[in-house]
Design a protein around this motif. Structure first.
Motif, PDB file in Angstrom:
ATOM      1  N   UNK A 417       0.823  -1.018  -0.226  1.00 37.01           N
ATOM      2  CA  UNK A 417      -0.013  -0.027   0.152  1.00 37.01           C
ATOM      3  C   UNK A 417       0.878   1.232   0.036  1.00 37.01           C
ATOM      4  N   UNK A 418       0.147   2.345  -0.120  1.00 37.89           N
ATOM      5  CA  UNK A 418       0.827   3.450  -0.051  1.00 37.89           C
ATOM      6  C   UNK A 418       1.640   3.946   1.251  1.00 37.89           C
ATOM      7  N   UNK A 419       0.825   3.522   2.138  1.00 39.39           N
ATOM      8  CA  UNK A 419       1.410   3.807   3.330  1.00 39.39           C
ATOM      9  C   UNK A 419       2.521   2.795   3.846  1.00 39.39           C
ATOM     10  N   UNK A 420       2.378   1.527   3.336  1.00 33.40           N
ATOM     11  CA  UNK A 420       3.605   0.753   3.568  1.00 33.40           C
ATOM     12  C   UNK A 420       4.898   1.052   2.824  1.00 33.40           C
ATOM     13  N   UNK A 421       4.304   1.477   1.729  1.00 30.97           N
ATOM     14  CA  UNK A 421       5.681   1.937   1.054  1.00 30.97           C
ATOM     15  C   UNK A 421       6.632   3.072   1.648  1.00 30.97           C
TER      16      UNK A 421
END
Length: 546
Positions: A417-421
């Motif tokens: 996800x964007x947050x995980x990236x």
């Protein structure tokens, strides 16, 4: 009064992707002769619309009618490296027939293949020359050409075919300034129907009208992009004025409703007092009470309806105001003091013979534009500074935390996800901190939980930029390689806004001169066999590419 015939008509067109994601629903559009600039936010369906018109995709509903032949230049031009130039131009068989006839093989088959196209080679060479490709020859293979030459070759094939309708999707991507000038000239000389999707302001200054695709509908604006901006600004000013009027009306209706309720309460108390004192016959007081109650009810309903109507007008006014949100961030950790050494290049020699002779330094929060023709080595230099490829000789040393954003945006893991990236680049930041920071990059709530592989071009760029700028330690040298490629105009404005907040040193390789000027470039460097200083004026005139 006669009207020019419409060449492209979309009637009640619907389209959705195999996973059910809708793109267009009940879409109507008609395009006639002239040059039309099709603009809109990333992901709104511009490229999909061109593919539908070109017949490369089939609508799930409605009809698309095109009068005449179509030529389509897609955003990602892929040509077989083993194909010959004349094959890409679509004239290989015609040339073969011509050469056979000239060699004495005057067969019926050869005459049929040639038709009346006796000047096929002259026309092909003239078209190549028009686009600056005179030197490539008709017998060379695609593998010998640069990426920019491949785009121009595909455009040459379309111009040679003389379609009635020409569709161009981001045609200036990967083109250097010289090639862009050639394309601008080809666009200006086009006399048929042209629809072009682009974020290139200079290209959009050469169109006859702008079609703005937004929320599944097209709004038309006569004139070029500057005219569009002027009209849009006037529209938005009027829309914002209507919001203020509607807000005032809502507040007024609220006050009137409260005042009416107070008056009715007073009347009720007065009527109750009269009833208790029995100053009038009971039957008269009862009738008055019922009449008062009916009047009060009608009064309340009337004011409540007026308030509801005022709120509806406010909602409509708010909807008319565009929300092309801007990135607003605070990045104090990226600050570089004036004079601090950021980068040192010493007798650097790259592949293909590119040299950075002597000692070159970057100090303080300089904003440097790296320009040069296609294949001049700009990307190689950035990758060398980033430590991704070794130099042939010499060295490039960075003295501050550095981040590099490549053209392919492959810093993101598509499965995360964007947050995980972002968390990968800032492992010590808490989830709440990451999400709070991502909100400034317009990834709020559930948007931060979307997989990187599902993002549009503009969203992917924002996510990649967020990952780099929010990294630990904060980058004090940021290098960007053609950052505006595949970005819509709103995303370019967002990028410009984000870079205004960046306080470190900036090194940007780009052919997009208006963008470079908008981010406050302090030094211009030209890579043309060697690295030397240049000026914005020289870049604009691109003397070094002639």
């Amino acid at each position: 009064m006669s009207h020019a015939p419409t060449h492209v008509t979309c009637s009640d067109v619907s389209f959705e992707w195999p996973d059910g994601t809708p793109v267009l629903d009940g879409f109507h559009w008609a395009v006639g002769p002239g040059r039309t600039g099709l603009i809109g936010l990333n992901g709104c369906g511009k490229s999909t619309l061109l593919k539908l018109v070109a017949g490369e995709l089939r609508p799930s509903g409605g009809q698309i009618a095109v009068a005449g032949s179509i030529g389509h230049l897609p955003q990602d031009v892929t040509l077989a490296t083993g194909a010959r130039v004349d094959e890409v131009l679509g004239i290989r068989d015609t040339r073969a027939a011509l050469h056979a006839i000239e060699a004495g093989e005057a067969t019926e088959a050869n005459f049929a293949a040639l038709g009346d196209d006796w000047d096929v080679e002259e026309r092909a060479l003239a078209t190549l020359d028009q686009l600056g490709l005179a030197g490539i020859g008709l017998d060379r293979t695609v593998g010998e050409l640069s990426g920019g030459e491949g785009v121009l070759l595909r455009l040459a094939a379309l111009l040679l075919a003389r379609p009635d309708v020409l569709l161009l999707d981001e045609p200036t991507n990967n083109l250097d300034l010289r090639a862009r000038r050639r394309l601008y000239a080809a666009v200006e000389s086009w006399t048929g129907v042209m629809v072009l999707v682009s974020h290139d302001r200079e290209l959009l200054e050469r169109v006859d009208q702008i079609a703005d695709l937004r929320d599944g509908e097209v709004r038309w604006y006569g004139g070029n992009f500057s005219d569009y901006e002027d009209m849009l600004a006037a529209e938005q000013e009027a829309a914002e004025r209507m919001v203020r009027v509607a807000e005032g009306d809502v507040q007024r209706q609220k006050r009137e409703l409260v005042e009416a309720q107070v008056k009715l309460a007073r009347r009720k108390r007065y009527g109750q007092k009269m009833y208790e004192n029995k100053r009038e016959p009971k039957i008269v007081m009862g009738a008055r009470k019922r009449a008062a109650q009916e009047s009060a009810g009608k009064h309340r309903i009337m004011h409540a309806e007026k308030l509801t109507q005022a709120r509806e007008r406010l909602d409509q006014a708010v909807e008319a105001v565009r929300d092309d949100a801007e990135i607003r961030i605070d990045l104090p950790a990226t600050q570089v003091p004036p004079g601090r050494r950021v980068l040192t290049m010493t007798d650097l020699r790259l592949a293909h013979g590119v040299e950075v002779a002597g000692v070159r330094e970057v100090r303080g929060p300089e904003r440097i534009a790296l320009v040069g023709g296609n294949g001049s080595g700009k990307t190689t230099l950035l990758r060398t500074i980033a430590g991704l490829v070794p130099p042939v000789s010499g060295e490039a040393v960075t003295h501050v935390p550095t981040r590099y954003l490549p053209q392919r945006l492959d810093v993101l893991d598509d499965g995360r996800t964007v947050a995980e990236n972002v968390a990968r680049f800032a492992p010590h930041a808490t989830n709440n901190v990451i999400r709070a920071r991502l909100a400034h990059f317009l990834f709020r709530g559930a948007r931060a939980d979307r997989a990187a592989g599902t993002l549009s071009g503009g969203e992917r760029f924002r996510a990649a930029l967020a990952a780099l700028l929010l990294a630990e330690p904060a980058p004090q040298l940021l290098m960007l390689d053609e950052p505006t490629n595949n970005l819509d105009l709103a995303s370019v404005r967002q990028l410009t806004g984000a870079l205004e907040s960046y306080e470190g040193a900036l090194l940007v390789a780009s052919h997009d001169v208006p963008f470079l000027e908008s981010i406050g470039i302090t030094r211009w460097l030209l890579l043309d066999g060697e690295l030397r200083s240049t000026t914005a004026e020289e870049v604009r005139q691109s003397r070094w590419e002639d």
